[in-house]
Write a protein that holds these residues in place. Structure first.
Motif, PDB file in Angstrom:
ATOM      1  N   LEU A   1       0.882  -1.167   0.000  1.00  0.00           N
ATOM      2  CA  LEU A   1       0.000   0.000   0.000  1.00  0.00           C
ATOM      3  C   LEU A   1       0.916   1.212   0.000  1.00  0.00           C
ATOM      4  O   LEU A   1       1.672   1.437   0.951  1.00  0.00           O
ATOM      5  N   PHE A   2       0.848   1.995  -1.072  1.00  0.00           N
ATOM      6  CA  PHE A   2       1.861   3.016  -1.327  1.00  0.00           C
ATOM      7  C   PHE A   2       1.213   4.357  -1.618  1.00  0.00           C
ATOM      8  O   PHE A   2       0.109   4.437  -2.152  1.00  0.00           O
ATOM      9  N   HIS A   3       1.925   5.414  -1.265  1.00  0.00           N
ATOM     10  CA  HIS A   3       1.623   6.751  -1.763  1.00  0.00           C
ATOM     11  C   HIS A   3       2.949   7.491  -1.867  1.00  0.00           C
ATOM     12  O   HIS A   3       3.799   7.342  -0.987  1.00  0.00           O
ATOM     13  N   PRO A   4       3.155   8.276  -2.947  1.00  0.00           N
ATOM     14  CA  PRO A   4       4.460   8.907  -3.133  1.00  0.00           C
ATOM     15  C   PRO A   4       4.776  10.040  -2.167  1.00  0.00           C
ATOM     16  O   PRO A   4       5.898  10.545  -2.174  1.00  0.00           O
ATOM     17  N   ILE A   5       3.838  10.429  -1.328  1.00  0.00           N
ATOM     18  CA  ILE A   5       4.140  11.319  -0.204  1.00  0.00           C
ATOM     19  C   ILE A   5       3.451  10.768   1.036  1.00  0.00           C
ATOM     20  O   ILE A   5       2.501   9.992   0.938  1.00  0.00           O
ATOM     21  N   GLY A   6       3.943  11.169   2.196  1.00  0.00           N
ATOM     22  CA  GLY A   6       3.404  10.657   3.453  1.00  0.00           C
ATOM     23  C   GLY A   6       2.056  11.268   3.805  1.00  0.00           C
ATOM     24  O   GLY A   6       1.561  12.186   3.147  1.00  0.00           O
ATOM     25  N   ARG A   7       1.492  10.766   4.886  1.00  0.00           N
ATOM     26  CA  ARG A   7       0.135  11.191   5.283  1.00  0.00           C
ATOM     27  C   ARG A   7       0.067  12.679   5.599  1.00  0.00           C
ATOM     28  O   ARG A   7      -0.862  13.356   5.191  1.00  0.00           O
ATOM     29  N   ALA A   8       1.040  13.192   6.334  1.00  0.00           N
ATOM     30  CA  ALA A   8       0.998  14.609   6.719  1.00  0.00           C
ATOM     31  C   ALA A   8       1.151  15.512   5.494  1.00  0.00           C
ATOM     32  O   ALA A   8       0.434  16.509   5.349  1.00  0.00           O
ATOM     33  N   ALA A   9       2.064  15.148   4.601  1.00  0.00           N
ATOM     34  CA  ALA A   9       2.274  15.949   3.390  1.00  0.00           C
ATOM     35  C   ALA A   9       1.041  15.912   2.492  1.00  0.00           C
ATOM     36  O   ALA A   9       0.653  16.927   1.903  1.00  0.00           O
ATOM     37  N   LEU A  10       0.412  14.754   2.407  1.00  0.00           N
ATOM     38  CA  LEU A  10      -0.806  14.636   1.589  1.00  0.00           C
ATOM     39  C   LEU A  10      -1.934  15.465   2.188  1.00  0.00           C
ATOM     40  O   LEU A  10      -2.644  16.177   1.465  1.00  0.00           O
ATOM     41  N   ALA A  11      -2.099  15.393   3.500  1.00  0.00           N
ATOM     42  CA  ALA A  11      -3.146  16.185   4.157  1.00  0.00           C
ATOM     43  C   ALA A  11      -2.916  17.673   3.911  1.00  0.00           C
ATOM     44  O   ALA A  11      -3.847  18.418   3.596  1.00  0.00           O
ATOM     45  N   ALA A  12      -1.661  18.110   4.040  1.00  0.00           N
ATOM     46  CA  ALA A  12      -1.342  19.524   3.811  1.00  0.00           C
ATOM     47  C   ALA A  12      -1.647  19.925   2.369  1.00  0.00           C
ATOM     48  O   ALA A  12      -2.204  21.002   2.118  1.00  0.00           O
ATOM     49  N   ARG A  13      -1.324  19.052   1.424  1.00  0.00           N
ATOM     50  CA  ARG A  13      -1.598  19.333   0.004  1.00  0.00           C
ATOM     51  C   ARG A  13      -3.099  19.505  -0.221  1.00  0.00           C
ATOM     52  O   ARG A  13      -3.532  20.301  -1.048  1.00  0.00           O
ATOM     53  N   GLN A  14      -3.887  18.736   0.529  1.00  0.00           N
ATOM     54  CA  GLN A  14      -5.340  18.772   0.365  1.00  0.00           C
ATOM     55  C   GLN A  14      -6.012  19.784   1.296  1.00  0.00           C
ATOM     56  O   GLN A  14      -7.234  19.883   1.334  1.00  0.00           O
ATOM     57  N   GLY A  15      -5.206  20.517   2.060  1.00  0.00           N
ATOM     58  CA  GLY A  15      -5.749  21.536   2.943  1.00  0.00           C
ATOM     59  C   GLY A  15      -6.523  20.999   4.124  1.00  0.00           C
ATOM     60  O   GLY A  15      -7.507  21.579   4.564  1.00  0.00           O
ATOM     61  N   ARG A  16      -6.085  19.856   4.651  1.00  0.00           N
ATOM     62  CA  ARG A  16      -6.772  19.275   5.804  1.00  0.00           C
ATOM     63  C   ARG A  16      -5.748  18.789   6.820  1.00  0.00           C
ATOM     64  O   ARG A  16      -4.556  18.814   6.572  1.00  0.00           O
ATOM     65  N   GLN A  17      -6.237  18.368   7.971  1.00  0.00           N
ATOM     66  CA  GLN A  17      -5.391  17.823   9.041  1.00  0.00           C
ATOM     67  C   GLN A  17      -5.515  16.300   9.036  1.00  0.00           C
ATOM     68  O   GLN A  17      -6.543  15.759   8.650  1.00  0.00           O
ATOM     69  N   ILE A  18      -4.473  15.626   9.512  1.00  0.00           N
ATOM     70  CA  ILE A  18      -4.614  14.169   9.698  1.00  0.00           C
ATOM     71  C   ILE A  18      -5.405  13.972  10.986  1.00  0.00           C
ATOM     72  O   ILE A  18      -5.202  14.696  11.961  1.00  0.00           O
ATOM     73  N   THR A  19      -6.283  12.998  10.971  1.00  0.00           N
ATOM     74  CA  THR A  19      -7.072  12.695  12.164  1.00  0.00           C
ATOM     75  C   THR A  19      -6.684  11.305  12.677  1.00  0.00           C
ATOM     76  O   THR A  19      -6.157  10.486  11.919  1.00  0.00           O
ATOM     77  N   PRO A  20      -6.962  11.025  13.950  1.00  0.00           N
ATOM     78  CA  PRO A  20      -6.656   9.690  14.497  1.00  0.00           C
ATOM     79  C   PRO A  20      -7.430   8.572  13.786  1.00  0.00           C
ATOM     80  O   PRO A  20      -7.029   7.421  13.837  1.00  0.00           O
ATOM     81  N   GLU A  21      -8.531   8.930  13.117  1.00  0.00           N
ATOM     82  CA  GLU A  21      -9.346   7.923  12.432  1.00  0.00           C
ATOM     83  C   GLU A  21      -8.762   7.524  11.073  1.00  0.00           C
ATOM     84  O   GLU A  21      -9.268   6.603  10.435  1.00  0.00           O
ATOM     85  N   ASP A  22      -7.738   8.217  10.604  1.00  0.00           N
ATOM     86  CA  ASP A  22      -7.153   7.933   9.293  1.00  0.00           C
ATOM     87  C   ASP A  22      -6.827   6.441   9.181  1.00  0.00           C
ATOM     88  O   ASP A  22      -6.086   5.894   9.997  1.00  0.00           O
ATOM     89  N   LEU A  23      -7.386   5.789   8.158  1.00  0.00           N
ATOM     90  CA  LEU A  23      -7.167   4.360   7.960  1.00  0.00           C
ATOM     91  C   LEU A  23      -5.691   4.021   7.812  1.00  0.00           C
ATOM     92  O   LEU A  23      -5.269   2.916   8.130  1.00  0.00           O
ATOM     93  N   ARG A  24      -4.906   4.962   7.291  1.00  0.00           N
ATOM     94  CA  ARG A  24      -3.496   4.676   7.024  1.00  0.00           C
ATOM     95  C   ARG A  24      -2.614   4.855   8.246  1.00  0.00           C
ATOM     96  O   ARG A  24      -1.425   4.530   8.200  1.00  0.00           O
ATOM     97  N   ALA A  25      -3.163   5.361   9.353  1.00  0.00           N
ATOM     98  CA  ALA A  25      -2.387   5.432  10.597  1.00  0.00           C
ATOM     99  C   ALA A  25      -2.067   4.004  11.032  1.00  0.00           C
ATOM    100  O   ALA A  25      -2.919   3.118  10.982  1.00  0.00           O
ATOM    101  N   GLU A  26      -0.842   3.775  11.472  1.00  0.00           N
ATOM    102  CA  GLU A  26      -0.422   2.403  11.790  1.00  0.00           C
ATOM    103  C   GLU A  26      -1.345   1.705  12.793  1.00  0.00           C
ATOM    104  O   GLU A  26      -1.698   0.540  12.586  1.00  0.00           O
TER     105      GLU A  26
END
Length: 199
Positions: free
Chosen positions: A142-167
């Motif tokens: 399961l891959f994405h070329p940028i990490g969760r925080a960088a992706l959230a910032a790109r999309q103008g949102r915050q990462i939440t604890p509910e994020d499925l991709r959180a370990e």
């Protein structure tokens, strides 16, 4: 389900034409993720939700001429962009829903999935369907070329604890869907979770 699929198709159809141009520097990250998957010559691998096929040439190089590469995507426009880019030469392309794949049980050695998990309508069931297609001991990336925080910032949102991709969320989700996570990386320049298909 139909509404969810329609939304995904509309989202990616609208963006297919300039998708690669929007992310021109992702090639090395794809190459590194495919290398981390540990494919062998002769393997059969599926790029689930392959989009414009950016991973397909790297997957082809990894499995060699005797291996098989399938690229499946729900959005015809994305597959047309893959053909336009010449990536169809690396794989057999399928217009297919990754939640119900036209692949025999246990037929694959591995699944590569870039950016897919955020678009799965029922993640546990859908990951179980990917597991169905892979032999015991087979692999999942399961891959994405940028990490969760960088992706959230790109999309103008915050990462939440509910994020499925959180370990803490992803590990049990995979475990309940036929997979055992073997590594987890979430850095600014890549997200990569690797898992092995359980018996």
């Amino acid at each position: 389900m139909a509404d969810e699929h329609t939304h995904v198709q509309e989202f990616f159809t609208a963006r297919a034409g300039d998708w690669d141009a929007r992310f021109p520097d992702d090639g090395p990250a794809y190459a590194a993720a495919v290398a981390a998957l540990g494919l062998r010559a002769g393997d059969t691998v599926l790029d689930a939700g392959c989009g414009t096929g950016r991973a397909l040439p790297f997957l082809r190089d990894a499995v060699g001429p005797k291996g098989s590469v399938l690229g499946a995507d729900l959005t015809t426009a994305m597959l047309e962009a893959a053909v336009h880019a010449g990536r169809h030469r690396a794989a057999q392309l399928l217009v297919a829903d990754v939640t119900r794949l036209p692949v025999r049980t246990g037929a694959l050695d591995a699944v590569f999935a870039a950016g897919l998990i955020a678009h799965l309508p029922r993640p546990a069931d859908n990951l179980r369907e990917l597991a169905r297609t892979v032999r015991p001991g087979g692999l999942l990336a399961l891959f994405h070329p940028i990490g969760r925080a960088a992706l959230a910032a790109r999309q103008g949102r915050q990462i939440t604890p509910e994020d499925l991709r959180a370990e803490p969320n992803l590990r049990p989700l995979l475990a309940g869907s036929g997979w055992r996570m073997t590594s987890y990386t979430d850095e600014s320049d890549r997200f990569l979770a690797l898992a092995v298909r359980q018996d």
